[in-house]
Scaffold this motif. Structure first.
Motif, PDB file in Angstrom:
ATOM      1  N   GLU A 160       7.207  -1.325   4.895  1.00  0.00           N
ATOM      2  CA  GLU A 160       7.311  -0.046   4.172  1.00  0.00           C
ATOM      3  C   GLU A 160       6.216   0.924   4.604  1.00  0.00           C
ATOM      4  OE1 GLU A 160       7.062  -3.050   2.321  1.00  0.00           O
ATOM      5  OE2 GLU A 160       9.222  -3.189   2.603  1.00  0.00           O
ATOM      6  N   ASP A 161       5.216   0.393   5.298  1.00  0.00           N
ATOM      7  CA  ASP A 161       4.100   1.243   5.717  1.00  0.00           C
ATOM      8  C   ASP A 161       4.379   2.016   7.001  1.00  0.00           C
ATOM      9  OD1 ASP A 161       2.389   0.626   3.582  1.00  0.00           O
ATOM     10  OD2 ASP A 161       1.864  -1.272   4.523  1.00  0.00           O
ATOM     11  N   LEU A 162       5.512   1.746   7.623  1.00  0.00           N
ATOM     12  CA  LEU A 162       5.914   2.566   8.762  1.00  0.00           C
ATOM     13  C   LEU A 162       6.847   3.638   8.213  1.00  0.00           C
ATOM     14  CD1 LEU A 162       5.765   2.803  11.937  1.00  0.00           C
ATOM     15  CD2 LEU A 162       8.062   1.846  11.902  1.00  0.00           C
ATOM     16  N   GLN A 163       6.406   4.874   8.269  1.00  0.00           N
ATOM     17  CA  GLN A 163       7.158   5.940   7.606  1.00  0.00           C
ATOM     18  C   GLN A 163       7.537   7.042   8.582  1.00  0.00           C
ATOM     19  OE1 GLN A 163       5.131   7.331   4.099  1.00  0.00           O
ATOM     20  NE2 GLN A 163       5.134   5.273   3.241  1.00  0.00           N
ATOM     21  N   ASP A 164       8.653   7.717   8.264  1.00  0.00           N
ATOM     22  CA  ASP A 164       9.002   8.905   9.033  1.00  0.00           C
ATOM     23  C   ASP A 164       7.926   9.933   8.792  1.00  0.00           C
ATOM     24  OD1 ASP A 164      11.436   7.957  10.033  1.00  0.00           O
ATOM     25  OD2 ASP A 164      12.430   8.404   8.138  1.00  0.00           O
ATOM     26  N   PHE A 165       7.528  10.596   9.856  1.00  0.00           N
ATOM     27  CA  PHE A 165       6.497  11.617   9.690  1.00  0.00           C
ATOM     28  C   PHE A 165       7.139  12.925   9.258  1.00  0.00           C
ATOM     29  CE2 PHE A 165       3.966  15.190  11.237  1.00  0.00           C
ATOM     30  CZ  PHE A 165       2.766  14.914  10.605  1.00  0.00           C
ATOM     31  N   GLU A 166       6.598  13.487   8.206  1.00  0.00           N
ATOM     32  CA  GLU A 166       7.095  14.772   7.724  1.00  0.00           C
ATOM     33  C   GLU A 166       5.859  15.593   7.347  1.00  0.00           C
ATOM     34  OE1 GLU A 166       8.431  17.807   5.554  1.00  0.00           O
ATOM     35  OE2 GLU A 166       7.971  16.126   4.209  1.00  0.00           O
ATOM     36  N   ALA A 167       5.694  16.741   8.023  1.00  0.00           N
ATOM     37  CA  ALA A 167       4.443  17.505   7.943  1.00  0.00           C
ATOM     38  C   ALA A 167       4.021  17.830   6.514  1.00  0.00           C
ATOM     39  CB  ALA A 167       4.573  18.790   8.755  1.00  0.00           C
ATOM     40  N   GLU A 168       4.967  18.335   5.730  1.00  0.00           N
ATOM     41  CA  GLU A 168       4.600  18.812   4.406  1.00  0.00           C
ATOM     42  C   GLU A 168       4.132  17.682   3.488  1.00  0.00           C
ATOM     43  OE1 GLU A 168       6.907  22.076   3.612  1.00  0.00           O
ATOM     44  OE2 GLU A 168       6.102  22.406   1.589  1.00  0.00           O
ATOM     45  N   SER A 169       4.872  16.570   3.488  1.00  0.00           N
ATOM     46  CA  SER A 169       4.448  15.479   2.595  1.00  0.00           C
ATOM     47  C   SER A 169       3.168  14.828   3.108  1.00  0.00           C
ATOM     48  CB  SER A 169       5.559  14.449   2.399  1.00  0.00           C
ATOM     49  OG  SER A 169       6.216  14.170   3.592  1.00  0.00           O
ATOM     50  N   PHE A 170       2.981  14.862   4.421  1.00  0.00           N
ATOM     51  CA  PHE A 170       1.741  14.334   5.000  1.00  0.00           C
ATOM     52  C   PHE A 170       0.545  15.144   4.498  1.00  0.00           C
ATOM     53  CE2 PHE A 170      -1.442  14.196   8.446  1.00  0.00           C
ATOM     54  CZ  PHE A 170      -1.602  12.829   8.601  1.00  0.00           C
ATOM     55  N   ILE A 171       0.626  16.446   4.588  1.00  0.00           N
ATOM     56  CA  ILE A 171      -0.483  17.302   4.167  1.00  0.00           C
ATOM     57  C   ILE A 171      -0.683  17.230   2.645  1.00  0.00           C
ATOM     58  CG2 ILE A 171      -1.282  19.726   4.030  1.00  0.00           C
ATOM     59  CD1 ILE A 171      -1.651  18.340   6.788  1.00  0.00           C
ATOM     60  N   GLU A 172       0.438  17.177   1.907  1.00  0.00           N
ATOM     61  CA  GLU A 172       0.321  17.044   0.450  1.00  0.00           C
ATOM     62  C   GLU A 172      -0.406  15.747   0.074  1.00  0.00           C
ATOM     63  OE1 GLU A 172       0.521  19.054  -2.003  1.00  0.00           O
ATOM     64  OE2 GLU A 172       1.128  20.613  -0.607  1.00  0.00           O
ATOM     65  N   ALA A 173      -0.065  14.671   0.783  1.00  0.00           N
ATOM     66  CA  ALA A 173      -0.704  13.382   0.488  1.00  0.00           C
ATOM     67  C   ALA A 173      -2.196  13.412   0.832  1.00  0.00           C
ATOM     68  CB  ALA A 173      -0.012  12.252   1.255  1.00  0.00           C
ATOM     69  N   LEU A 174      -2.541  14.187   1.845  1.00  0.00           N
ATOM     70  CA  LEU A 174      -3.939  14.278   2.246  1.00  0.00           C
ATOM     71  C   LEU A 174      -4.775  15.106   1.276  1.00  0.00           C
ATOM     72  CD1 LEU A 174      -4.255  14.885   6.103  1.00  0.00           C
ATOM     73  CD2 LEU A 174      -5.091  12.963   4.762  1.00  0.00           C
ATOM     74  N   PHE A 175      -4.184  16.153   0.734  1.00  0.00           N
ATOM     75  CA  PHE A 175      -4.949  17.108  -0.071  1.00  0.00           C
ATOM     76  C   PHE A 175      -4.864  16.881  -1.570  1.00  0.00           C
ATOM     77  CE2 PHE A 175      -5.330  19.280   3.889  1.00  0.00           C
ATOM     78  CZ  PHE A 175      -6.463  20.079   3.778  1.00  0.00           C
ATOM     79  N   SER A 176      -4.095  15.879  -1.999  1.00  0.00           N
ATOM     80  CA  SER A 176      -3.955  15.747  -3.455  1.00  0.00           C
ATOM     81  C   SER A 176      -5.000  14.796  -4.011  1.00  0.00           C
ATOM     82  CB  SER A 176      -2.560  15.247  -3.766  1.00  0.00           C
ATOM     83  OG  SER A 176      -2.269  14.124  -2.966  1.00  0.00           O
TER      84      SER A 176
END
Ligand code: GDP
Length: 297
Positions: free
Chosen positions: A281-297
Motif C-alpha cells: 500500500e506504500d507504493l502510490q500513484d503520484f499526484e501533485a496536489e495530494s503530495f503537496i497537501e500531505a507535506l504541508f498539513s
C-alpha cells in the motif's frame, strides 16, 4: 494516512523549516529569500531549480502585493503544485503494455515490480513477469517469489543468460497469452556502467521491435535517499533508454524529499509512482496536489 506518515521526515526536515521561516520574519526582504534558498538547496531541490523557484516567488509576491511573510506559504505551495503537475495525465490506457523497469541495484526495482504486479492483478488484469536481470541469480529468485506470491506467470532463464533473449521470450509469451501488462525486469549493476547501458539499449530495442500492438514504456526506479545522485542517474538512464516515467522509492527514509522537485524540473520526466514504505500500500500513484497537501498539513 500512509502518504502523510511516509512523508513525515521531509515534512519535519524541510516543510516545517519553510513554514518557520515565513512566520519568523516580520517583513518580506532579501534575507528571507536567501534563507529560503538555503533550505531548498539543503532539501535537495537542486541549485538551478531553487534559483528559479525563489526568483519566481519574489516576482509573484510583488505582483500580488503580499506584505505578510506568512502569506507566502500559499503562494509557495501553488508554485510547487504547478511544477509537479506539469504534464500530469490522468487517462488510463486500455492498451496492453510492456513495462521495462530500469534502475540501479538496491533502488527498489524488484519491490516496485512486485507491487505493480499485485495492484494490476487485483484490478482484474492479466500480468506476466520477465526476469531480465540475468546478472544476479538472487534477482531471478526474488522475482519468482513475487510471481508465486501474487499469482502471476514468469518467464525466466538461467543466471548468465542473455537478458535480451529473456525479453524476447517474455514479449512472445505476452502476445500469445494476451496479457494486459508484461513487466520486464533488467539488470542494475552500477560498476561496468557502459556495459549496463548497452545491455539496456539492446533489451529496449528487442522489446520495441517485437511489441506488435503492445505499448512500450520505460519506468526508472530511483531511491530518493540518494538525493542529487538520483538526478544524475536519471540522466544516464534517460540518455540510454528514454525514460517515460519515474518511480521514486524510499521517500519515507529521507528528510530531503525536495529531490522530487529537482527530478521533475531538471529532467522533465513525470513521476508516476512514489514509495513511502515497505508494504504494498506504500507504493502510490503520484499526484501533485495530494503530495503537496500531505507535506504541508
Ligand atoms: P532492487 O535491488 O532494485 O531490486 O531493490 P529491492 O526491490 O530488492 O529493494 C531494496 C530494499 O529497499 C528492500 O529492502 C525493499 O524492501 C526496500 N524498499 C523498496 N521500496 C521502499 C520504500 O518505498 N520505502 C522503504 N522504506 N523501503 C523500500
Amino acid at each position: 494516512g500512509r502518504l502523510k506518515k511516509g512523508l513525515s521526515k521531509t515534512r519535519n526536515g524541510f516543510v516545517v523549516q519553510v513554514e518557520n521561516l515565513f512566520s519568523k520574519f516580520t517583513s518580506i526582504d532579501e534575507e528571507l529569500f536567501e534563507e529560503l534558498e538555503e533550505i531548498l538547496i539543503q532539501a535537495d531541490v537542486g541549485v538551478h531549480t531553487t534559483m528559479n523557484l525563489v526568483d519566481d516567488l519574489r516576482e509573484r509576491a510583488k505582483e500580488e502585493k503580499i506584505k505578510e511573510p506568512k502569506d507566502l506559504t500559499e503562494l509557495f505551495k501553488d508554485q510547487l503544485v504547478e511544477i509537479l503537475s506539469k504534464g500530469e495525465e490522468k487517462e488510463e490506457s486500455e492498451q496492453p503494455t510492456i513495462l521495462m523497469v530500469v534502475g540501479v541495484n538496491g533502488a527498489g526495482k524488484t519491490t516496485t515490480i512486485g507491487k505493480i504486479a499485485q495492484r494490476t492483478k487485483e484490478a482484474g488484469m492479466k500480468v506476466l513477469l520477465g526476469a531480465g536481470d540475468t546478472f544476479r541469480a538472487a534477482a531471478i529468485d526474488q522475482l519468482k517469489v513475487w510471481s508465486s506470491r501474487v499469482g502471476v506467470d514468469i518467464i525466466a532463464h538461467q543466471e548468465g543468460a542473455d537478458s535480451a533473449a529473456v525479453a524476447y521470450d517474455a514479449v512472445q509469451a505476452a502476445k500469445s497469452r494476451g496479457v494486459d501488462l508484461l513487466i520486464v525486469d533488467t539488470a542494475g549493476r552500477l560498476h561496468t556502467q557502459s556495459n549496463l547501458m548497452q545491455e539496456l539499449e539492446k533489451v529496449k530495442r528487442v522489446i520495441t521491435r517485437e511489441a506488435g500492438e503492445m505499448k512500450v514504456e520505460v519506468l526508472l526506479v530511483l531511491d530518493a535517499t540518494t538525493g542529487q545522485n538520483a538526478v544524475n542517474q536519471a540522466k544516464l538512464f534517460n540518455d540510454a533508454v528514454a525514460v517515460d516515467g519515474i518511480a521514486l522509492t524510499k521517500l519515507d527514509g529521507t528528510a530531503k524529499g525536495g529531490v522530487v522537485i529537482a527530478i521533475k524540473e531538471e529532467l522533465g520526466i513525470p513521476i508516476k509512482l512514489i514509495g513511502v514504505g515497505e508494504s504494498a500500500e506504500d507504493l502510490q500513484d503520484f499526484e501533485a496536489e495530494s503530495f503537496i497537501e500531505a507535506l504541508f498539513s
